[in-house]
Design a protein around this motif. Structure first.
Motif, short mmCIF file in Angstrom:
data_model
loop_
_atom_site.label_atom_id
_atom_site.label_comp_id
_atom_site.label_asym_id
_atom_site.label_seq_id
_atom_site.Cartn_x
_atom_site.Cartn_y
_atom_site.Cartn_z
N PHE A 186 8.77 -0.15 -11.70
CA PHE A 186 8.43 -0.77 -12.98
C PHE A 186 9.12 -2.12 -13.14
O PHE A 186 8.51 -3.11 -13.55
N LEU A 187 10.42 -2.14 -12.83
CA LEU A 187 11.20 -3.36 -13.02
C LEU A 187 10.75 -4.48 -12.08
O LEU A 187 10.64 -5.64 -12.49
N LEU A 188 10.47 -4.13 -10.83
CA LEU A 188 10.12 -5.14 -9.84
C LEU A 188 8.70 -5.67 -10.02
O LEU A 188 8.40 -6.80 -9.63
N ASN A 189 7.81 -4.86 -10.60
CA ASN A 189 6.41 -5.25 -10.73
C ASN A 189 6.05 -5.71 -12.14
O ASN A 189 4.87 -5.90 -12.44
N GLY A 190 7.06 -5.88 -12.97
CA GLY A 190 6.79 -6.41 -14.31
C GLY A 190 5.92 -5.52 -15.17
O GLY A 190 5.07 -6.02 -15.91
N ALA A 191 6.10 -4.19 -15.06
CA ALA A 191 5.34 -3.26 -15.90
C ALA A 191 5.75 -3.46 -17.37
O ALA A 191 6.80 -4.05 -17.66
N PRO A 192 4.93 -3.01 -18.31
CA PRO A 192 5.30 -3.12 -19.73
C PRO A 192 6.70 -2.56 -19.99
O PRO A 192 7.14 -1.61 -19.33
N MET B 228 3.59 5.86 -5.52
CA MET B 228 3.49 5.97 -6.97
C MET B 228 2.40 6.97 -7.37
O MET B 228 2.57 7.74 -8.31
N VAL B 229 1.29 6.96 -6.65
CA VAL B 229 0.17 7.84 -7.01
C VAL B 229 0.50 9.30 -6.74
O VAL B 229 0.29 10.17 -7.59
N PHE B 230 1.02 9.58 -5.56
CA PHE B 230 1.21 10.97 -5.15
C PHE B 230 2.66 11.44 -5.20
O PHE B 230 2.92 12.65 -5.16
N GLY B 231 3.60 10.50 -5.30
CA GLY B 231 5.01 10.90 -5.30
C GLY B 231 5.40 11.74 -6.49
O GLY B 231 6.30 12.57 -6.40
N GLY B 232 4.72 11.55 -7.62
CA GLY B 232 5.09 12.30 -8.82
C GLY B 232 4.85 13.79 -8.71
O GLY B 232 5.53 14.58 -9.39
N TRP C 283 0.83 -1.21 0.00
CA TRP C 283 0.00 0.00 0.00
C TRP C 283 0.86 1.26 0.00
O TRP C 283 0.56 2.23 -0.68
N GLY C 284 1.96 1.23 0.79
CA GLY C 284 2.85 2.38 0.83
C GLY C 284 3.49 2.66 -0.52
O GLY C 284 3.59 3.82 -0.95
N ALA C 285 3.93 1.58 -1.19
CA ALA C 285 4.54 1.75 -2.51
C ALA C 285 3.53 2.28 -3.52
O ALA C 285 3.84 3.15 -4.34
N PHE D 149 12.95 5.74 -8.08
CA PHE D 149 12.01 4.85 -7.41
C PHE D 149 10.99 4.29 -8.39
O PHE D 149 10.66 3.10 -8.38
N LYS D 150 10.50 5.17 -9.28
CA LYS D 150 9.48 4.75 -10.24
C LYS D 150 10.02 3.68 -11.19
O LYS D 150 9.34 2.69 -11.47
N THR D 151 11.26 3.87 -11.65
CA THR D 151 11.87 2.89 -12.56
C THR D 151 12.07 1.55 -11.86
O THR D 151 11.82 0.48 -12.44
N ALA D 152 12.51 1.61 -10.59
CA ALA D 152 12.67 0.37 -9.82
C ALA D 152 11.31 -0.32 -9.64
O ALA D 152 11.21 -1.55 -9.71
#
Length: 270
Positions: free
Chosen positions: A220-226, A25-29, A19-21, A215-218
């Motif tokens: 993406f990589l850890l969660n198997g994003a496109p 992602m939602v508000f960190g940008g 939930w924290g991650a 953080f966002k790139t990490a």
């Protein structure tokens, strides 16, 4: 035995971290823009911030939302785009108000109509056919920016609706969305290079860009994003580092002598 005994704690802890991650992602940008927003509001000077940053983020996140209709990715990434669009509209509203209050040139620049030579007359009829490309993204009214965003969203939405069944189109749309976002720092990078200065740019904003993009790139990589997300995330980090390099180089240069007092207009123009 101890590992089994701690099993009841691991599940909620893992859920809390997830939930924290997702919240990050939602508000960190939008967090990097808070210092810049406060600086502009405090100094009533928006010259150090390139509003093309807002343009890039608006286009990228609108395209990302459209990409979601063709390929459903994680919900936090979708909500991040919604939050970012709202934040960029707020930034544009502040910059427009500040510049309108301090601008000496009172000539109207609008998105949906040409300049009216006789502004003392009744309000002119406005038509999108009167669009003047010379004034693109340099309008006097926040409403013109909103009209432009809505027009782009409508056109892009119609094209996406008609082509949603094409896998090539959907994948290309996703790549275009994240590539546009990867170019986020380019307007600021070009502005700094053109002026050979980072004066007026919030260093805190760029540092937060760098940490947030890392953080966002990490994520993406850890969660198997496109794949498009991961590749363009890495590119975005490189652009952030280049801007930080500019800040380091320009602040170490000796200050230029102040312009002669007899030419205040020239100094303002520069």
């Amino acid at each position: 035995m101890d590992a089994e005994g701690l099993g009841w704690l691991w599940v909620p802890l893992h859920q809390l971290v997830s939930w924290g991650a997702a919240g990050a992602m939602v508000f960190g940008g939008v967090v990097p823009y808070i210092p810049q927003y406060r600086d502009i509001r405090r100094t009533q000077n928006a010259e150090g911030f390139s509003t093309y940053v807002c343009l890039v983020l608006l286009l990228a996140n609108i395209l990302r939302i459209l990409f979601w209709f063709g390929r459903r990715f994680e919900a936090p990434l979708l909500w991040q785009s919604v939050v970012m669009i709202l934040a960029m509209l707020l930034m544009l509203k502040l910059c427009t108000e500040v510049r309108a209050a301090s601008e000496l040139n009172v000539k109207r620049r609008v998105f949906a109509a040409a300049d009216n030579k006789d502004e003392a007359r009744a309000r002119p009829r406005r038509s999108y056919l009167d669009f003047n490309p010379q004034h693109f993204w340099h309008w006097n009214s926040f409403g013109d920016y909103v009209q432009c965003v809505l027009a782009f969203t409508g056109v892009a939405g119609c094209v996406t609706y008609l082509s949603i069944d094409s896998a090539l189109f959907v994948e290309s749309l996703g790549f275009l969305a994240v590539l546009t976002e990867a170019m986020l720092g380019m307007p600021q990078l070009c502005r700094n290079h053109r002026h050979q200065s980072t004066e007026g740019m919030s260093i805190k904003m760029v540092l937060m860009w760098t940490s947030g993009d890392t953080f966002k790139t990490a994520y993406f990589l850890l969660n198997g994003a496109p794949l498009q997300f991961s590749v363009c995330g890495l590119l975005q980090v490189l652009v952030d580092l280049a801007i930080l390099g500019q800040a380091y180089v320009f602040t170490r240069r000796p200050l230029k002598p102040a312009p002669h007092a007899a030419h205040p207009a020239s100094a303002k123009a520069l």
